[in-house]
Scaffold this motif. Structure first.
Motif, short mmCIF file in Angstrom:
data_model
loop_
_atom_site.label_atom_id
_atom_site.label_comp_id
_atom_site.label_asym_id
_atom_site.label_seq_id
_atom_site.Cartn_x
_atom_site.Cartn_y
_atom_site.Cartn_z
N ASN A 33 -9.06 -7.63 -7.52
CA ASN A 33 -8.19 -7.74 -6.11
C ASN A 33 -9.75 -8.57 -5.07
O ASN A 33 -9.48 -9.13 -4.40
N ASN A 55 -8.82 -3.34 -9.54
CA ASN A 55 -9.35 -3.59 -8.23
C ASN A 55 -10.29 -4.54 -8.08
O ASN A 55 -10.28 -5.26 -7.59
N THR A 76 1.24 -1.11 -0.18
CA THR A 76 0.05 -0.12 -0.08
C THR A 76 0.80 1.16 -0.29
O THR A 76 0.88 2.25 -0.71
#
Length: 328
Positions: free
Chosen positions: A239, A236, A150
Motif C-alpha cells: 500500500n 502494508n 479501516t
C-alpha cells in the motif's frame, strides 16, 4: 527490464474489462485487467486458491478425525473467505467486497464464540451466542453505513486478538502442568487420599506429556503468527510503495513481476497463518476435553501442513463437545 533476465513486457492496464466498471471502495496495487479481460486482478484472484485447498483439507480432517463440529463450520467460513476474495478481486464489485470482508468477520466470530463458551454452564453459551451474533450484525450494518475499510480492518484485528490471547491464556492455565497443579492444589479438599506409587507415576507421565504438548503448541502459535504478521507487513508495504512497486514490475517484466504483488503474498501468508490457528484450536479443544492421549499433532516439518489426527486405537467421537474437566 534487465537484458539478462528472460521476460516479457507487461501489457497495459485496462478499464474496459468484462466486470467494468469498478464499484468497490478499494482498488489494490495490482494493475487492472492487464492479463485477461475476465479478471481485474489476476494474481490477487488466483492466490485465494490456497484458501480453497486448505478449507477442503480442514473439513476432510474434521469429518474423518471426529473434531468438534464448530471447527467444521469454521472451515466452511474459511472457504467462504477465500471464495469471496476470489470473486472480489476478479470483479472489483462492491457486493463481492462485502462477501470477502464480512466473511472474515463472521468466521472470526465463530472462533470467538467457540473460544469463550467452551465448558461454560447454561445459560452462558446462549448469552455469548446472542452477544456474538449481535456484534456481527452491528459490524455489518455500521461498516455498510461507513464504507470505510479501516473500520473493517480494526474490527477484524480486535476480534482476532481477543480470540488468540484468550486461547493462549486457556492453554497455559489448563494444560501446562505448573499452572494446572497450582490451581488443583488450591481447590483440593483437606483429607484427600494419598496417591499410590502407581498413581504418582501416571501423574508424572501426564505432566511430561502436557509439558511437551504446550511446547509444541507454542511452536505452532509462533509459526502461525509470524507468517500471518509477515503477510500483514508485506500488504502494508504494498500500500505504501505502490507506485515504486509498479515501476519495478515493469522493469523486470513477466513472470518475475508477479513476485512483487504484495497483496497476493498477503493472501498466501494470512491464509496459511489462519489455518495454523484453526489447527491449534482443534488440538487445544481436544486437550481441554482431556483427550491428550487420543489425539496428536502431525507436522513432519516446517515445510509441511500440520493436522490433528486421532491416534490408532483411540475411541471415535461424533464431534460433540465432550469434556473431562472444567475449563478455568
Amino acid at each position: 527490464m534487465p537484458s539478462w533476465l528472460p521476460a516479457i513486457a507487461y501489457p497495459p492496464a485496462r478499464d474496459d474489462g468484462y466486470w467494468a466498471p469498478i464499484t468497490s471502495t478499494i482498488d489494490w496495487c495490482e494493475e487492472n485487467y492487464y492479463a485477461t479481460p475476465y479478471s481485474a486482478e489476476i494474481v490477487n484472484t488466483l492466490t485465494n486458491l490456497l484458501f480453497v485447498y486448505l478449507a477442503f483439507r480442514g473439513m476432510h480432517n474434521c469429518y474423518t478425525q471426529g473434531h468438534d463440529r464448530i471447527f467444521f463450520l469454521t472451515f466452511i467460513g474459511y472457504l467462504i473467505v477465500g471464495s469471496g476474495s476470489f470473486a472480489f478481486h476478479t470483479t472489483l464489485k462492491y457486493p463481492m467486497q462485502l462477501v470477502d470482508e464480512l466473511s472474515m468477520i463472521y468466521t472470526t466470530c465463530l472462533m470467538f464464540w467457540a473460544t469463550f463458551e467452551h465448558n461454560r454452564a447454561a445459560p452462558l453459551p446462549l448469552i455469548l451466542g446472542l452477544f456474538t451474533a449481535s456484534l456481527a450484525i452491528f459490524i455489518t450494518l455500521y461498516y455498510h453505513y461507513l464504507q470505510d475499510p479501516t473500520f473493517h480492518q480494526n474490527a477484524y484485528a480486535i476480534l482476532t486478538a481477543a480470540v488468540v490471547f484468550r486461547s493462549m491464556y486457556v492453554m497455559e492455565v489448563n494444560i501446562r502442568p505448573y499452572y494446572r497443579r497450582k490451581h488443583d492444589t488450591h481447590v483440593k479438599k483437606q483429607g484427600s487420599p494419598v496417591m499410590s506409587e502407581r498413581e504418582k507415576e501416571e501423574e508424572a507421565r501426564k505432566d511430561k506429556r502436557d509439558q511437551d504438548i504446550v511446547g509444541k503448541m507454542w511452536i505452532i502459535i509462533g509459526v502461525g503468527l509470524s507468517v500471518f504478521l509477515g503477510g500483514f507487513g508485506i500488504w502494508n508495504l504494498d500500500n505504501a510503495y505502490c507506485s515504486t512497486l509498479r515501476r519495478w514490475r515493469h522493469d523486470v517484466g513477466l513472470p518475475w513481476g508477479i513476485l512483487l504483488e504484495g497483496h497476493g503474498w498477503w493472501h498466501l501468508m494470512t491464509g496459511l497463518g489462519a489455518y495454523f490457528y484453526i489447527v491449534w484450536g482443534i488440538w487445544l479443544r481436544h486437550c481441554l476435553n482431556g483427550r491428550q492421549d487420543d489425539y496428536e499433532l502431525v507436522w513432519p516439518s516446517f515445510a509441511s501442513i500440520p493436522s490433528v489426527v486421532r491416534r490408532k486405537g483411540a475411541p471415535a467421537t461424533n464431534g460433540a463437545n465432550g469434556s473431562a474437566r472444567k475449563m478455568k
